[in-house]
Design a protein around this motif. Structure first.
Motif, short mmCIF file in Angstrom:
data_model
loop_
_atom_site.label_atom_id
_atom_site.label_comp_id
_atom_site.label_asym_id
_atom_site.label_seq_id
_atom_site.Cartn_x
_atom_site.Cartn_y
_atom_site.Cartn_z
N GLY A 199 0.82 -1.20 0.00
CA GLY A 199 0.00 0.00 0.00
C GLY A 199 0.85 1.26 0.00
O GLY A 199 0.54 2.24 -0.67
N ALA A 200 1.96 1.22 0.74
CA ALA A 200 2.87 2.36 0.77
C ALA A 200 3.54 2.56 -0.59
O ALA A 200 3.70 3.70 -1.05
CB ALA A 200 3.93 2.15 1.86
N ILE A 201 3.90 1.45 -1.23
CA ILE A 201 4.49 1.56 -2.56
C ILE A 201 3.50 2.17 -3.54
O ILE A 201 3.84 3.05 -4.33
CB ILE A 201 4.95 0.17 -3.05
N GLY A 202 2.26 1.68 -3.48
CA GLY A 202 1.24 2.23 -4.37
C GLY A 202 1.00 3.71 -4.13
O GLY A 202 0.86 4.49 -5.08
N MET A 203 0.97 4.12 -2.86
CA MET A 203 0.74 5.52 -2.56
C MET A 203 1.89 6.40 -3.03
O MET A 203 1.69 7.55 -3.46
CB MET A 203 0.54 5.69 -1.05
N TYR A 204 3.10 5.85 -3.00
CA TYR A 204 4.25 6.61 -3.52
C TYR A 204 4.07 6.87 -5.02
O TYR A 204 4.29 8.00 -5.49
CB TYR A 204 5.54 5.83 -3.27
N PHE A 205 3.66 5.84 -5.77
CA PHE A 205 3.44 6.05 -7.20
C PHE A 205 2.30 7.03 -7.44
O PHE A 205 2.34 7.82 -8.39
CB PHE A 205 3.16 4.71 -7.89
N THR A 206 1.28 7.00 -6.61
CA THR A 206 0.18 7.96 -6.73
C THR A 206 0.68 9.38 -6.55
O THR A 206 0.17 10.32 -7.18
CB THR A 206 -0.92 7.64 -5.69
N ALA A 207 1.69 9.54 -5.71
CA ALA A 207 2.22 10.88 -5.44
C ALA A 207 3.06 11.43 -6.58
O ALA A 207 3.21 12.66 -6.69
CB ALA A 207 3.05 10.85 -4.16
N ILE A 208 3.58 10.56 -7.44
CA ILE A 208 4.52 11.06 -8.46
C ILE A 208 3.98 11.00 -9.89
O ILE A 208 4.55 11.63 -10.78
CB ILE A 208 5.86 10.29 -8.40
N ILE A 209 2.89 10.24 -10.13
CA ILE A 209 2.41 10.16 -11.50
C ILE A 209 1.55 11.38 -11.83
O ILE A 209 0.79 11.85 -10.99
CB ILE A 209 1.64 8.85 -11.77
N PRO A 210 1.65 11.89 -13.06
CA PRO A 210 0.86 13.08 -13.42
C PRO A 210 -0.57 12.77 -13.83
O PRO A 210 -1.47 13.57 -13.58
CB PRO A 210 1.64 13.65 -14.63
N HIS A 211 -0.79 11.62 -14.45
CA HIS A 211 -2.12 11.27 -14.95
C HIS A 211 -2.40 9.80 -14.64
O HIS A 211 -1.49 8.99 -14.50
CB HIS A 211 -2.24 11.51 -16.45
N ILE A 212 -3.67 9.44 -14.57
CA ILE A 212 -4.05 8.09 -14.18
C ILE A 212 -3.56 7.05 -15.19
O ILE A 212 -3.25 5.91 -14.82
CB ILE A 212 -5.59 7.99 -13.99
N GLU A 213 -3.42 7.43 -16.46
CA GLU A 213 -2.93 6.49 -17.47
C GLU A 213 -1.48 6.11 -17.21
O GLU A 213 -1.02 5.05 -17.65
CB GLU A 213 -3.06 7.09 -18.87
N THR A 214 -0.75 6.94 -16.48
CA THR A 214 0.67 6.70 -16.24
C THR A 214 0.89 5.52 -15.31
O THR A 214 2.00 5.01 -15.21
CB THR A 214 1.32 7.97 -15.65
N PHE A 215 -0.16 5.07 -14.62
CA PHE A 215 -0.02 3.89 -13.77
C PHE A 215 0.37 2.65 -14.58
O PHE A 215 0.84 1.66 -14.01
CB PHE A 215 -1.33 3.61 -13.02
N ASN A 216 0.17 2.70 -15.89
CA ASN A 216 0.59 1.58 -16.72
C ASN A 216 2.09 1.30 -16.59
O ASN A 216 2.52 0.15 -16.71
CB ASN A 216 0.24 1.83 -18.19
N LEU A 217 2.86 2.34 -16.35
CA LEU A 217 4.32 2.16 -16.26
C LEU A 217 4.73 1.37 -15.01
O LEU A 217 5.45 0.37 -15.14
CB LEU A 217 5.02 3.53 -16.29
N PRO A 218 4.34 1.77 -13.79
CA PRO A 218 4.73 0.95 -12.65
C PRO A 218 4.13 -0.45 -12.68
O PRO A 218 4.74 -1.40 -12.18
CB PRO A 218 4.24 1.74 -11.44
N ILE A 219 2.94 -0.59 -13.26
CA ILE A 219 2.35 -1.93 -13.36
C ILE A 219 3.17 -2.79 -14.30
O ILE A 219 3.48 -3.95 -14.00
CB ILE A 219 0.88 -1.83 -13.83
#
Length: 264
Positions: free
Chosen positions: A164-184
């Motif tokens: 959960g902490a890892i996910g929240m870190y990515f939430t803090a640094i990505i500019p747009h919701i589509e960018t979550f494709n990269l960490p996934i």
């Protein structure tokens, strides 16, 4: 409790954020209940009837076990990772960016660090709920040994906080919701495939075997597998300490990063 400094003092008020998410979950629990119930059944059907017939047995810690027995505990670990990570990425991003839920909560006495701590705690709770459901399914098939298997429940909280902490870190640094494709694609998918989930790590080349131990999911899989088999030993402490250390570092880093994003 001070984590990184004055900006990360967390009081018990973070529970209010957890309660808010629980209230929403209770309205849609039937939909959320289905994936952890059916997912292990689908995997057991596909791998137990299909692939298991081809693979036969797998060598695990000097013993030959059926492939489905090898796979089932790893499904619990993957489920812990997915529930916590996706809750604090996509769901948290929607609450922060689109629904403006964070803005509303910050207008109350809640501090930002308490909001983020509550979000991570809720992600861990989602992992616990999903783990309990999966355990019930796998128990019917005799794939979890008790009483040691009961330790999977507190383990799901520890793993849920870490991911959960890892996910929240990515939430803090990505500019747009589509960018979550990269960490996934670059983080979650490699762990899903190469953390000892579908095959023993010993079958990997030495460099890949060594690299796999960096992945937090590798340690979580090792713990879920040992507890499911009823094998308690001192070497499990190394895996548990890894997850605890990751959680202790990840939570304050996630809070600090979110603070820099939202507090201008």
């Amino acid at each position: 409790m001070s984590l990184l400094g004055s900006t990360t003092i967390i009081s018990r008020r973070f529970i209010r954020v957890w309660q808010r998410n629980l209230t929403v979950y209770r309205r849609i629990w039937k939909i959320s209940f289905i994936p952890p119930l059916l997912e292990p059944l689908f995997y057991l059907l596909a791998f137990g009837v299909g692939l298991s017939a081809l693979v036969g047995t797998v060598s695990y810690r000097g013993q030959q076990i059926t492939y489905i027995s090898f796979l089932a505990p790893a499904l619990i670990a993957v489920n812990i990772m997915y529930n916590a990570f996706f809750e604090t990425t996509y769901s948290s991003f929607v609450r922060m960016y689109y629904q403006k839920t964070y803005d509303a909560m910050m207008a109350t006495p809640l501090a930002l660090q308490e909001i983020i701590a509550g979000e991570i705690a809720w992600g861990a709770t989602k992992s616990l709920i999903a783990t309990s459901i999966m355990m019930a399914v796998l128990t019917v098939f005799g794939l979890i040994r008790y009483p040691q298997g009961l330790l999977l429940i507190p383990l799901s909280l520890a793993g849920g906080i870490a991911f959960g902490a890892i996910g929240m870190y990515f939430t803090a640094i990505i500019p747009h919701i589509e960018t979550f494709n990269l960490p996934i694609f670059l983080f979650i998918t490699p762990m899903f495939l190469f953390s000892g989930t579908f095959f023993p790590l010993e079958t990997l080349p030495q460099w890949a075997h060594t690299l796999a131990w960096i992945f937090p999911l590798t340690h979580l899989v090792a713990l879920t597998r040992a507890l499911s088999f009823g094998q308690l030993s001192a070497h499990l402490l190394w895996h548990l300490l890894y997850l605890i250390a990751l959680a202790c570092i990840g939570v304050p880093v996630a809070i600090d990063t979110m603070h820099r994003r939202l507090i201008k």
